[in-house]
Scaffold this motif. Structure first.
Motif, short mmCIF file in Angstrom:
data_model
loop_
_atom_site.label_atom_id
_atom_site.label_comp_id
_atom_site.label_asym_id
_atom_site.label_seq_id
_atom_site.Cartn_x
_atom_site.Cartn_y
_atom_site.Cartn_z
N HIS A 27 31.01 3.90 26.73
CA HIS A 27 30.22 4.31 25.57
C HIS A 27 29.33 5.51 25.86
O HIS A 27 29.44 6.55 25.21
N ASP A 28 28.48 5.41 26.87
CA ASP A 28 27.38 6.36 27.03
C ASP A 28 27.84 7.78 27.32
O ASP A 28 27.41 8.73 26.66
N THR A 29 28.69 7.96 28.32
CA THR A 29 29.09 9.33 28.69
C THR A 29 29.91 9.99 27.58
O THR A 29 29.79 11.19 27.35
N THR A 30 30.74 9.19 26.88
CA THR A 30 31.57 9.77 25.82
C THR A 30 30.74 10.14 24.60
O THR A 30 30.97 11.18 23.97
N ARG A 31 29.75 9.31 24.25
CA ARG A 31 28.92 9.66 23.09
C ARG A 31 28.18 10.96 23.36
O ARG A 31 28.07 11.82 22.47
N HIS A 32 27.69 11.14 24.58
CA HIS A 32 27.01 12.38 24.89
C HIS A 32 27.98 13.56 24.91
O HIS A 32 27.60 14.68 24.52
N GLN A 33 29.22 13.33 25.35
CA GLN A 33 30.18 14.44 25.36
C GLN A 33 30.52 14.90 23.95
O GLN A 33 30.68 16.09 23.69
N LEU A 34 30.61 13.96 23.02
CA LEU A 34 30.85 14.33 21.62
C LEU A 34 29.67 15.13 21.07
O LEU A 34 29.87 16.15 20.39
N ASP A 35 28.46 14.69 21.35
CA ASP A 35 27.28 15.41 20.88
C ASP A 35 27.20 16.80 21.52
O ASP A 35 26.88 17.79 20.86
N ASN A 36 27.51 16.88 22.81
CA ASN A 36 27.49 18.16 23.50
C ASN A 36 28.55 19.12 22.97
O ASN A 36 28.36 20.34 22.97
N ALA A 37 29.67 18.57 22.52
CA ALA A 37 30.71 19.41 21.91
C ALA A 37 30.17 20.12 20.68
O ALA A 37 30.44 21.30 20.44
N MET A 38 29.37 19.40 19.89
CA MET A 38 28.78 20.02 18.69
C MET A 38 27.79 21.11 19.07
O MET A 38 27.72 22.16 18.41
N LEU A 39 27.02 20.90 20.13
CA LEU A 39 26.11 21.95 20.60
C LEU A 39 26.90 23.19 21.01
O LEU A 39 26.50 24.33 20.70
N ALA A 40 28.01 22.99 21.71
CA ALA A 40 28.82 24.12 22.15
C ALA A 40 29.39 24.89 20.96
O ALA A 40 29.31 26.13 20.91
N PHE A 41 29.93 24.18 20.00
CA PHE A 41 30.55 24.86 18.85
C PHE A 41 29.50 25.44 17.90
O PHE A 41 29.77 26.44 17.21
N ALA A 42 28.32 24.84 17.85
CA ALA A 42 27.25 25.42 17.02
C ALA A 42 26.89 26.81 17.52
O ALA A 42 26.50 27.69 16.73
N GLY A 43 27.02 27.03 18.81
CA GLY A 43 26.76 28.36 19.37
C GLY A 43 27.95 29.28 19.31
O GLY A 43 27.83 30.48 19.61
N HIS A 44 29.12 28.75 18.91
CA HIS A 44 30.36 29.55 18.87
C HIS A 44 31.16 29.17 17.62
O HIS A 44 32.25 28.60 17.71
N PRO A 45 30.62 29.48 16.43
CA PRO A 45 31.27 29.04 15.19
C PRO A 45 32.68 29.61 15.01
O PRO A 45 33.52 28.97 14.37
N GLY A 46 32.94 30.80 15.55
CA GLY A 46 34.28 31.36 15.43
C GLY A 46 35.32 30.50 16.13
O GLY A 46 36.48 30.39 15.66
N GLN A 47 34.94 29.88 17.23
CA GLN A 47 35.86 28.99 17.95
C GLN A 47 36.16 27.74 17.11
O GLN A 47 37.27 27.22 17.14
N TRP A 48 35.16 27.26 16.38
CA TRP A 48 35.37 26.10 15.50
C TRP A 48 36.35 26.44 14.38
O TRP A 48 37.26 25.66 14.07
N THR A 49 36.16 27.59 13.78
CA THR A 49 37.06 28.03 12.70
C THR A 49 38.49 28.15 13.22
O THR A 49 39.44 27.75 12.55
N LEU A 50 38.62 28.70 14.42
CA LEU A 50 39.94 28.81 15.04
C LEU A 50 40.57 27.44 15.24
O LEU A 50 41.76 27.23 14.96
N LEU A 51 39.80 26.48 15.72
CA LEU A 51 40.32 25.13 15.93
C LEU A 51 40.73 24.49 14.61
O LEU A 51 41.74 23.78 14.55
N GLY A 52 39.95 24.74 13.57
CA GLY A 52 40.31 24.21 12.26
C GLY A 52 41.65 24.74 11.76
O GLY A 52 42.41 24.02 11.11
N ARG A 53 41.93 26.02 12.07
CA ARG A 53 43.22 26.62 11.68
C ARG A 53 44.34 26.18 12.60
O ARG A 53 45.50 26.11 12.18
#
Length: 393
Positions: free
Chosen positions: A235-261
Motif C-alpha cells: 500500500h504505502d510505497t505505491t500510493r506515494h509513487q502514484l502521488d509522485n507521478a502527478m507531481l512529475a507530470f504537473a511540472g511537465h504537462p507536455g509529457q502528459w498530453t503525449l501520454l494521453g495521445r
C-alpha cells in the motif's frame, strides 16, 4: 568531501548543491553517515554481500530497544540473511507469482478507470484522497483477501508503517508506529484464523496453507510478520509513487498530453516516473564488516545511505539525465526496488498499478496542475505528499 545536512527540515536532494557534490565525488558526508550519490556505486553497494540491512542495529541507533515496533521490524524478511532469508523468500516466490499478478491486472484497470472517472470536472480535488490512496489499498486488499469493508480500518495503519524509515525525523513517529503495528498485528491474527477456517484464492490463504502444512517452513510468528509487512509494502510505497507521478507530470504537462495521445507509452512512463520522482528516495545499508571500497575504508557498523533519487539522475548512468522524458529508453534498472537477493517482491505489481493508472488518467483527463499548498516531508524514508490538491485540464 562535501557535507550535506539531510536532517535540516529544509534540505532537498533536488538542488544544485547536491548535484555539485555528485559531480565532485561518488559520496558525501552527512549527520547520519556516508551518502552514496552516484548510480554505479549505489548499485554495487546494494549488491555487496559485505553490506546488510541490520534491522536490530537500525532500531537501536534510533533509541528503540524493545516494544511492538522493534518486534515487528527486526525479524522482517528484508532484515534476514542466509538460510532464513532464502526460506522465507522461497515461500513468498511460490505464493506471489507472475500468474497472480497477471490475474490482478483486470481488477487494477477497472479500479483505475473508475477512480479516474470520479476526477472529471473543473473542481480542485485532493488526489491523495481520491485516487493515490484508494487504488493501492483496494489492490492490496484484493491480493490478500481482505474484505472491502475493512479498507478504512487498516488504511491509516498501513500508511503510518512507512514512517519506520523516517525515524531520524523525530516527533510523534514512534507513537504512530506503535499504534499501527499493534492494530495490524491484531487484524492479521484474525485474518489468519479466517483463512484457516475459510481458505480462498488469495495470497493470505496460500501462506496460511503453507504454515498449516509445515510450521517449520513458516511459523505462526513469521506468518504474522510477513502479512503485516505485505500489507504495508503493497500500500504505502505505491500510493506515494502514484502521488509522485502527478507531481512529475504537473511540472511537465507536455509529457502528459503525449501520454494521453499515445497510451502505449504507459509502461515506459512508469519507468521514467520511478526514475524521476521515486517514492523511496533513499535506501540504507550497514557495513557488516570492515571493508575497503574504491580506496575508501569503511568500518564495520558504518551506516550508508544510497541516495536513490540523486543516483537515478546521474549523467554517468543516464543520457539526458536532467530531463523528464517518457519517450527515452532507459537501459539501467531503477534503484528504489533494491537489488540482488533483497530486490522488492512487489516491484512487478507496483509497475502494473502505476501503468494502468497513468493510462486511465491521461486518456481521460487533461494535464494535472497543482492548485494549493503541498506540504512536504523530510528527504529520508518513504516519501510522497500527504495532501495533493490538483486540477486536471
Amino acid at each position: 568531501m562535501s557535507f550535506l545536512d539531510v536532517l535540516d527540515p529544509d534540505f532537498d536532494f533536488d538542488t544544485p548543491e547536491v548535484y555539485a557534490a555528485q559531480a565532485e565525488n561518488w559520496y558525501a558526508d552527512s549527520p547520519i553517515g556516508l551518502l552514496v550519490l552516484r548510480y554505479e556505486e549505489a548499485s554495487e553497494l546494494l549488491r555487496d554481500r559485505r553490506m546488510d540491512h541490520g534491522g536490530k542495529r537500525y532500531m537501536e541507533t534510533h533509541g528503540i530497544f524493545d516494544g511492538p515496533v522493534y518486534d515487528w521490524f527486526v525479524p522482517m524478511i528484508v532484515n534476514h540473511e542466509g538460510e532464513v532469508h532464502r526460506r522465507l523468500r522461497g515461500l513468498m516466490n511460490k505464493a506471489f507469482t507472475a500468474r497472480r499478478i497477471a490475474g490482478l491486472r483486470p481488477f487494477v484497470r477497472e479500479q483505475s478507470e473508475l477512480l479516474a472517472g470520479r476526477l472529471e470536472g473543473d473542481e480542485t480535488r485532493d488526489f491523495v484522497v481520491e485516487f493515490g490512496n484508494r487504488l493501492p489499498l483496494a489492490v492490496m486488499c484484493r491480493l490478500l483477501g481482505v474484505q472491502p469493508e475493512d479498507y478504512d480500518l487498516i488504511g491509516p495503519w498501513t500508511s503510518d508503517l512507512g514512517l519506520v524509515f523516517a525515524l531520524s525525523a523525530g516527533g510523534d513517529i514512534v507513537t504512530r508506529l506503535e499504534s499501527a503495528v499493534n492494530g495490524l498485528y491484531d487484524y492479521v491474527g484474525h485474518l489468519i484464523d479466517e483463512k484457516t477456517a475459510h481458505p480462498a484464492d488469495d495470497l493470505s490463504s496460500d501462506l496460511v496453507a503453507a504454515h498449516l502444512a509445515d510450521d517449520t517452513q513458516v511459523s505462526r510468528d513469521e506468518l504474522c510478520n510477513l502479512l503485516v509487512t505485505l500489507v504495508f509494502a503493497a500500500h504505502d510505497t505505491t500510493r506515494h509513487q502514484l502521488d509522485n507521478a502527478m507531481l512529475a507530470f504537473a511540472g511537465h504537462p507536455g509529457q502528459w498530453t503525449l501520454l494521453g495521445r499515445r497510451p502505449e507509452l504507459a509502461d515506459q512512463a512508469v519507468e521514467e516516473v520511478i526514475r524521476w520522482q521515486p517514492s523511496v528516495p533513499t535506501v540504507y545499508r550497514y557495513a557488516a564488516e570492515d571493508l575497503d571500497y574504491q580506496g575508501l575504508p569503511i568500518e564495520k557498523g558504518a551506516y550508508l545511505t544510497m541516495c536513490v533519487k540523486v543516483a537515478q539522475r546521474d549523467p554517468r548512468a543516464y543520457k539526458a539525465a536532467d530531463r523528464f522524458d517518457i519517450t527515452a529508453a532507459r537501459d539501467v534498472a531503477p534503484l528504489q526496488f533494491g537489488a540482488g537477493p533483497h530486490h522488492c517482491l512487489g516491484a512487478a505489481l507496483a509497475r502494473v498499478e502505476v501503468g494502468e493508472s497513468l493510462a486511465a488518467l491521461a486518456t481521460r483527463l487533461g494535464p494535472p496542475s497543482i492548485a494549493g499548498p503541498v506540504p512536504r516531508m523530510g528527504p529520508i524514508g518513504v516519501q510522497g505528499p500527504e495532501v495533493l490538491p490538483l486540477r486536471f485540464g
